[in-house]
Design a protein around this motif. Structure first.
Motif: not given
Length: 375
Positions: A186-191, A234-235, A240-242, A260-266
């Motif tokens: 899960r990813w929460m992003l602003s924008g 990191d994993d 998620f990038t792949r 981005r590398r500091d993305a809010d990922l769960i």
């Protein structure tokens, strides 16, 4: 009039706070315990009878004001292929009397509405504390908390999630949570918004997204991973990038550009449990994920917890004595939640087997038809 006067609710998530609101409206004095200091989590969708349950416990409008309201023109439930071509349109929203428009809500926002409402109704909510010991007699349950506080209650409700300590204490023979073979990312992003809401099916996994108030975008994803997998930060970022890189759909390409590398990922394994009936022993009852945790394939886990609360309050109002109320609660809830859990696990298996989308949709449609019946 309620058949109990006081309830201790162990767990201040969706199930626990919904129960506090519903029972408080039924005249029960509720105390809620929650270990977490602040509400956390990503987002969830509430649809079908779950929004009706939100209305029944009196918080639908407050939740809707902090949510994305999915109207008839939404594409959030559509399915697209990896290139962005439409595979199937999402189902029409229900039209039965009393049906409410589905919502997408940030979990912390939902929890704040529930907590604010519970407090307004007289419930107490204590954070950073839980039950240390509990001793039941014929008339109540004496409880000692981890901060040394003691109390006595007519009813104890275990709403403490899939790893429920209440379940372990009261139902030591209950099954352990089982891994379904997939992970939830899960990813929460602003924008600013991205066109093309919905679910995308690709070679690495599936992902979807929809917008939330405050320029938030919620991006859930599902990938197959072997049992025992552990993902570091990191994993998780690499996986998620792949996943995003495996799509050429314009919407997903735009999401990838914003990662981005500091993305809010769960990242969490999809686990499930369905505790055999009954869910009560003496004066202790399990609700929500403590009794029936599910994978997110139907998007109904939170909704089932809210329905639990509405039905529990109905049963407590209607019964002359507590055992009657708790028997009625489990009898009414078990068929619905077992449909959700068993269907979700089946959908997870079909995805892992590479079943055709039409097969998945047929299973899903049958379950939604059953859940369209009143709770």
């Amino acid at each position: 009039m309620a058949c109990v006067s006081t309830a201790l609710i162990v767990g201040g998530g969706i199930a626990g706070l919904s129960a506090a609101v519903a029972l408080s409206r039924a005249g029960v004095s509720c105390d809620v315990l929650e270990l977490a200091e602040e509400p956390a989590g990503a987002s969830l969708a509430l649809s079908g009878r779950a929004t009706e349950a939100l209305a029944e416990i009196g918080v639908y409008e407050a939740c809707a004001a902090r949510s994305t309201v999915f109207g008839d023109d939404t594409t959030a439930a559509h399915h697209w292929d990896a290139a962005g071509h439409l595979i199937s349109a999402g189902p029409k929203r229900p039209t039965w009397p009393g049906a409410k428009t589905p919502l997408g809500v940030h979990r912390p926002a939902l929890l704040r509405v529930l907590e604010e409402t519970a407090r307004e109704l007289g419930a107490t909510v204590r954070r950073g504390v839980t039950v240390r010991t509990a001793h039941e007699d014929a008339d109540g349950v004496d409880v000692t908390l981890t901060d040394g506080t003691r109390g006595r209650h007519d009813l104890v409700i275990g709403a403490d999630g899939i790893r429920s300590q209440t379940r372990s204490r009261v139902f030591p023979e209950a099954p352990e949570p089982a891994y379904a073979g997939q992970f939830s990312l899960r990813w929460m992003l602003s924008g600013p918004p991205v066109d093309g809401e919905g679910w995308y099916l690709g070679p690495v996994g599936r992902l979807g997204f929809y917008h939330l108030p405050g320029d938030l975008i919620y991006v859930p994803a599902v990938v197959d991973l072997p049992a025992g997998t552990r993902l570091s930060e990191d994993d998780t970022f690499a996986l998620f990038t792949r996943l995003l890189d495996s799509y050429t759909a314009p919407a997903v390409v735009e999401l990838r550009r914003r990662l981005r590398r500091d993305a809010d990922l769960i990242a969490r394994p999809f686990e499930w449990i369905l505790v055999p009936a009954p869910w009560h022993r003496g004066r202790t009852l399990l609700v929500g994920d403590a009794a029936h945790a599910t994978t997110a394939h139907m998007g109904m886990g939170g909704g089932m917890a809210i329905e639990d609360a509405a039905v529990l309050a109905q049963c407590v109002r209607a019964a002359a004595e507590l055992p009657e109320a708790l028997d009625a609660f489990t009898r009414r809830r078990y068929p619905r939640v077992s449909t959700v859990v068993e269907t979700s696990v089946t959908l997870s298996r079909l995805e892992q087997e590479g079943a055709d989308t039409s097969e998945n949709m047929a299973v899903l449609s049958g379950a939604f038809k059953t859940l369209g019946e009143p709770y």
